[in-house]
Enzyme design. Structure first.
Site, PDB file in Angstrom:
ATOM      1  N   ASP A 112       0.942  -1.299   0.042  1.00 51.82           N
ATOM      2  CA  ASP A 112       0.048  -0.028  -0.089  1.00 51.82           C
ATOM      3  C   ASP A 112       1.020   1.273   0.141  1.00 51.82           C
ATOM      4  O   ASP A 112       0.571   2.264  -0.738  1.00 51.82           O
ATOM      5  CB  ASP A 112      -1.031  -0.012   1.171  1.00 51.82           C
ATOM      6  CG  ASP A 112      -0.318  -0.406   2.472  1.00 51.82           C
ATOM      7  OD1 ASP A 112       0.786  -0.872   2.502  1.00 51.82           O
ATOM      8  OD2 ASP A 112      -0.814   0.211   3.547  1.00 51.82           O
ATOM      9  N   HIS A 250       3.222 -32.500   8.351  1.00 55.95           N
ATOM     10  CA  HIS A 250       2.078 -32.916   8.508  1.00 55.95           C
ATOM     11  C   HIS A 250       1.995 -34.617   8.301  1.00 55.95           C
ATOM     12  O   HIS A 250       2.331 -35.177   7.506  1.00 55.95           O
ATOM     13  CB  HIS A 250       0.890 -32.655   7.685  1.00 55.95           C
ATOM     14  CG  HIS A 250      -0.486 -33.202   7.948  1.00 55.95           C
ATOM     15  ND1 HIS A 250      -1.326 -32.386   8.846  1.00 55.95           N
ATOM     16  CD2 HIS A 250      -1.224 -33.895   7.229  1.00 55.95           C
ATOM     17  CE1 HIS A 250      -2.301 -33.251   8.714  1.00 55.95           C
ATOM     18  NE2 HIS A 250      -2.391 -33.977   7.853  1.00 55.95           N
ATOM     19  N   TYR A 306      10.411 -17.539  -7.755  1.00 57.50           N
ATOM     20  CA  TYR A 306      10.972 -16.426  -8.459  1.00 57.50           C
ATOM     21  C   TYR A 306      12.499 -16.241  -8.408  1.00 57.50           C
ATOM     22  O   TYR A 306      13.127 -17.049  -7.621  1.00 57.50           O
ATOM     23  CB  TYR A 306      10.644 -14.866  -7.465  1.00 57.50           C
ATOM     24  CG  TYR A 306       9.181 -14.818  -7.279  1.00 57.50           C
ATOM     25  CD1 TYR A 306       8.285 -15.154  -8.150  1.00 57.50           C
ATOM     26  CD2 TYR A 306       8.612 -13.885  -6.418  1.00 57.50           C
ATOM     27  CE1 TYR A 306       6.827 -14.716  -8.040  1.00 57.50           C
ATOM     28  CE2 TYR A 306       7.302 -13.550  -6.222  1.00 57.50           C
ATOM     29  CZ  TYR A 306       6.394 -14.289  -7.120  1.00 57.50           C
ATOM     30  OH  TYR A 306       5.298 -14.009  -6.953  1.00 57.50           O
ATOM     31  N   GLU A 383       5.003   6.834   8.289  1.00 60.30           N
ATOM     32  CA  GLU A 383       4.459   7.352   7.153  1.00 60.30           C
ATOM     33  C   GLU A 383       5.249   8.403   6.728  1.00 60.30           C
ATOM     34  O   GLU A 383       5.185   8.982   5.424  1.00 60.30           O
ATOM     35  CB  GLU A 383       2.963   7.821   7.163  1.00 60.30           C
ATOM     36  CG  GLU A 383       2.206   6.170   7.320  1.00 60.30           C
ATOM     37  CD  GLU A 383       0.664   6.781   7.713  1.00 60.30           C
ATOM     38  OE1 GLU A 383      -0.259   5.949   7.187  1.00 60.30           O
ATOM     39  OE2 GLU A 383       0.464   7.603   8.249  1.00 60.30           O
TER      40      GLU A 383
END
Length: 415
Positions: A112, A250, A306, A383
């Site tokens: 964001d 698992h 990646y 910020e």
């Protein structure tokens, strides 16, 4: 050769004046996070924020991407600036008054902030169009966390231009590991390749009271996990490192039954092709042979993730010089070592020389070593650093466009 400070006169001040708008966009995206390739709300927020800047806007066909192009007043190279927009599938626990309102989704990796900073950079550069030689491509990308959105945008033509292609690409990633407003970068490997491992151990089930009548895959799986760590420390050069992490084991459904199978899942991270292949072979060899030593069988599935982010030395030097001229040399630092996380900006850098840098955004009063970092459900970014990020993006584009005579392809960042 360093960039003259006057080249960016007023740029950082303009970014700081625009900070309230950058923060407002960041918070609106933060409240409504979206994951994966389909980000309709985030895409619309970006389109609205870019409206009126005189950019050539395009959206993706198979994902909610935004590509914006700004044409400068004079001929010159094409520079790409990239931000990722997707969130992570996790619940937020920051207590912020603009925290996520979407259950099970959170902007825990700062995407964001990346999006808001790049919108801020677009506004700064649009206002300086007369100074810009060439053009800037703003790449707003979904699906960095999973799905390789950068690769999809490349397939849809984000790197294609009328003048023959993108000459340089830059990205900035926030982190709480460093003091707010500082920039950190290095030439060469900066993020690691990240590949997945999935080992299924097949034994023979039975009663927990008589393990000698069964073939316990849980025990075999535990030995494989231990052996993988020894494989890394005894076959991988410490100066070309690898990290093998088993994150999930698992097996079974209850306490008194030995199961038929046990599953191991994790990742392995490397910086070079040679070590990547070495570790792939090592995982397979260890799993098969440890299982065989117990009479069990191991099935190994390795998934390619990646590639590593490898910064071009000349473009890294250019970004270092631009940032030092903008912020002052004491605010720009050589990154001593790469991060072993992964980033799909690597697909862009496989095609275009460029660099990714880290922007410190540690909250005030919190030592960086103690601050929750990316992928924590408690991470909080300072910020005020977003103004620095927007200005650094803009400076990178301006350096390539208005000061071509200062380019020094053989330069490396100063420590």
């Amino acid at each position: 050769m360093p960039v003259p400070p006057e080249a960016f006169q007023g740029l950082l001040a303009e970014a700081r004046a625009a900070l309230p708008g950058i923060v407002a966009l960041r918070r609106s995206i933060h409240r409504l996070p979206e994951t994966g390739t389909h980000l309709p709300r985030t895409q619309q927020a970006v389109l609205e924020a870019l409206d009126g800047l005189g950019l050539d806007l395009a959206t993706g066909s198979n994902l909610s991407s935004v590509t914006a192009r700004l044409e400068g007043a004079r001929p010159g190279p094409t520079v790409l600036l990239r931000a990722d927009m997707d969130a992570l599938p996790m619940a937020e626990e920051t207590g912020l008054d603009f925290a996520s309102t979407v259950p099970g989704a959170m902007h825990a990796c700062g995407h964001d902030t990346h999006t808001a900073m790049l919108v801020g950079a677009a506004r700064l550069l649009a206002a300086r169009r007369a100074l810009l030689a060439g053009r800037v491509v703003f790449m707003f990308q979904p699906a960095e966390e999973s799905g390789g959105g950068a690769r999809h945008m490349i397939d849809e033509g984000v790197l294609e231009t009328a003048d023959g292609g993108v000459a340089a690409a830059f990205a900035v990633h926030v982190t709480t590991r460093f003091e707010s407003g500082t920039l950190h970068l290095r030439p060469g490997p900066t993020f690691a390749a990240s590949d997945g491992l999935h080992v299924t151990v097949r034994g023979r089930g039975g009663h927990a009271s008589t393990p000698h009548r069964a073939l316990d895959p849980v025990l075999v799986a535990c030995e494989i996990v231990q052996a993988l760590q020894s494989m890394v420390t005894r076959t991988v050069d410490v100066f070309d490192p690898a990290v093998v992490t088993v994150a999930s084991i698992h097996a079974g459904t209850t306490s008194n039954v030995i199961p038929e199978t046990a599953e191991i899942r994790g990742t392995f991270r490397t910086l070079t092709p040679a070590t990547r292949q070495l570790v792939r072979e090592g995982i397979t060899r260890v799993a098969h042979h440890v299982a065989a030593a117990h009479g069990a069988h191991a099935e190994v599935a390795l998934t390619e993730g990646y590639p590593p982010v490898v910064n071009d030395p000349a473009r890294t030097a250019a970004l270092h010089d631009a940032a030092a001229a903008l912020l002052g040399p004491g605010r720009v630092h050589h990154l001593a070592e790469p991060f072993m996380g992964a980033e799909d900006f690597s697909y862009v850098l496989q095609r275009v020389p460029g660099a990714m840098a880290f922007l410190g955004a540690c909250p005030p009063g919190v030592p960086p070593a103690q601050a929750p970092d990316c992928h924590s459900n408690r991470v909080v970014f300072e910020e005020d650093a977003l103004a620095v990020g927007a200005a650094v993006h803009a400076a990178a584009a301006l350096r390539a466009g208005i000061l071509p005579d200062h380019a020094d392809p053989g330069a490396v960042p100063r420590t």
